[in-house]
Write an enzyme that holds these catalytic residues in place. Structure first.
Site, PDB file in Angstrom:
ATOM      1  CB  SER A  19      36.110 -15.561  21.078  1.00  0.00           C
ATOM      2  OG  SER A  19      34.832 -14.991  21.149  1.00  0.00           O
ATOM      3  CB  SER A  66      33.284  -7.605  21.416  1.00  0.00           C
ATOM      4  OG  SER A  66      32.467  -8.399  20.567  1.00  0.00           O
ATOM      5  CB  SER A  67      34.940 -11.914  18.583  1.00  0.00           C
ATOM      6  OG  SER A  67      33.557 -11.774  18.522  1.00  0.00           O
ATOM      7  CB  THR A  68      39.707 -10.452  18.149  1.00  0.00           C
ATOM      8  OG1 THR A  68      39.311  -9.127  17.754  1.00  0.00           O
ATOM      9  CG2 THR A  68      39.095 -11.454  17.185  1.00  0.00           C
ATOM     10  CB  CYS A 104      34.789 -15.428  26.989  1.00  0.00           C
ATOM     11  SG  CYS A 104      34.743 -15.735  25.193  1.00  0.00           S
ATOM     12  CG  ASN A 106      32.354 -18.281  21.391  1.00  0.00           C
ATOM     13  OD1 ASN A 106      32.081 -19.273  20.737  1.00  0.00           O
ATOM     14  ND2 ASN A 106      31.587 -17.197  21.402  1.00  0.00           N
ATOM     15  CE  LYS A 277      28.422 -10.113  26.503  1.00  0.00           C
ATOM     16  NZ  LYS A 277      29.530  -9.200  26.197  1.00  0.00           N
ATOM     17  CB  SER A 308      29.467  -8.745  22.411  1.00  0.00           C
ATOM     18  OG  SER A 308      30.538  -8.919  23.316  1.00  0.00           O
ATOM     19  CG  MET A 317      28.839 -12.791  22.754  1.00  0.00           C
ATOM     20  SD  MET A 317      27.453 -12.070  21.832  1.00  0.00           S
ATOM     21  CE  MET A 317      26.430 -11.512  23.196  1.00  0.00           C
ATOM     22  N   GLY A 318      29.268 -17.406  23.422  1.00  0.00           N
ATOM     23  CA  GLY A 318      28.949 -18.696  24.027  1.00  0.00           C
ATOM     24  C   GLY A 318      28.089 -18.565  25.270  1.00  0.00           C
TER      25      GLY A 318
END
Length: 399
Positions: A19, A66-68, A104, A106, A277, A308, A317-318
């Protein structure tokens, strides 16, 4: 007509795990945004570029996934035995809200490096060479994370040869320990909210699905891939381009959230996109990852795909990895069964970008499952540092 000038806010753009997000020190935020509330949310939405009906976040720092679409606020900790307080905000892409309901995992990898480089850790605690241990208070979920950050010549080491599937370039390894990931959280604290390691979840329009619903790392609903017509080897394109499938997953997520006690009625799910999730699991199988890398069934314990913010994640996701490791360590969960059952303290699972290993130590105490900690390695790197700019009208007259 008068126009408010832009304001400049010190910020750092960082990658953590798979992420990336915009990191702030609490003290650097405008006064109106130093407290939780509408002013803070409005500021972070504008920084990231949301809500964007075009779904691109072109006028902000977000990357439209969702990661950014993430923000982090850090400060020196006032808690004993902790160095830094860490608050995570998942910014919706197309709706005007910031979800504060979870962590989060990550970006957790970037918290220690940021704190060390931005003066939130006393210099006397930073070795000249070696490993700096940073105890982090994760304020969203009330948990402790311990980051082990490599230091070279008195500075955070960011480059290295640690490879993380889902990240293009190697970097230095940051080991994370998620302490007591399933105990006494703000959502009630029960690792298994239903009291069972697996349940029948009745989802209207879909049927009865076998599910493991767990609070560990992040509330997660695990289902079997075969029960919903998948193999577990799917990549993003097989799911994210299928509106019917995405609607199905959201229905499962909403009903699972209700069953877990995370929401009081189904309508609340729309304003709680970050948690829980939904993930689907399967026994090992050969597949080709999104990078073109061949993943062999013999090299993994199981397959996991997770969603996510309404989309299939490009990697994992972490926090969901913590849930996977925890569930794998507990006999009878769908994750444990997909991995072959039995006792285990670590699993390597296949995700769309490759593989990831995560470990967890579980035991039964007075008939209830407890997990002391979950462990995994990520990496982190500063991408840009300086300041972000937003129109002053976002906060006026609260400035």
């Amino acid at each position: 007509m008068a126009h408010a000038p832009q304001i400049s806010i010190p910020a750092t753009y960082m990658r953590g795990g798979t992420s990336k997000g915009v990191f702030f020190r609490l003290q650097d935020l405008p006064p109106a945004a130093r407290q939780p509330g509408p002013a803070r949310d409005a500021l972070l939405l504008r920084v990231i570029g949301s809500p964007d009906p075009y779904g691109k976040q072109t006028d902000g720092m977000g990357g439209a996934t969702s990661s950014t679409s993430k923000t982090v606020i850090l400060s020196r900790s006032t808690r004993p035995d902790h160095e830094v307080d860490y608050l995570f905000g998942q910014v919706s892409i197309d709706k005007p809200f910031v979800d504060w309901s979870g962590n989060c995992g990550n970006l957790s990898a970037a918290v220690g490096p940021f704190a060390l480089t931005r003066g939130l850790i006393d210099a006397g605690r930073i070795p000249r060479n070696g490993i700096a241990t940073v105890r982090i208070w994760q304020a969203n979920i009330g948990k402790t994370i311990v980051a082990h950050v490599p230091i070279t010549n008195g500075e955070v080491q960011e480059t290295g040869d640690f490879e993380l599937d889902g990240v293009t370039f190697p970097a230095a390894e940051v080991q994370l320990e998620f302490m007591d990931p399933a105990d006494d959280g703000p959502d009630g604290g029960a690792m298994f909210p239903t009291g069972n390691v697996a349940d029948d979840l009745d989802v209207p329009g879909i049927g009865i699905l076998r599910a493991t619903m767990i609070n560990a790392g992040i509330p997660t609903i695990f289902i079997n891939a075969t029960d919903i017509g998948y193999t577990g080897t799917e990549l993003q394109g097989a799911v994210n381009g299928d509106d019917k499938a995405l609607a199905m997953f959201e229905t499962i997520r909403s009903h699972g959230a209700l069953r877990m006690g995370l929401i009081g009625d189904l309508a609340e799910a729309a304003t709680r996109q970050h948690t829980p999730k939904v993930a689907f699991v399967a026994s090992p199988a050969d597949y080709v990852a999104s990078s073109g890398k061949a993943v062999a069934a013999r090299d993994i314990d199981l397959l996991v795909r997770a969603l996510s913010m309404g989309k299939l994640h490009h990697a994992m996701m972490g926090t969901a990895a913590v849930a996977i490791g925890t569930a794998a360590a507990i006999p009878g969960t769908l994750v444990n069964l997909a991995a072959g059952g039995g006792d285990r303290e670590a699993v390597r699972f296949g995700h769309p970008s490759g593989t990831l290993r995560v470990g967890a130590q579980a035991s039964q105490e007075d008939g209830e499952w407890k997990v002391r900690k979950a462990i995994m390695s990520r990496s982190a790197r500063i991408l840009m540092e300086g300041a972000v700019r937003v129109p002053g009208s976002v906060l006026a007259p609260g400035l």
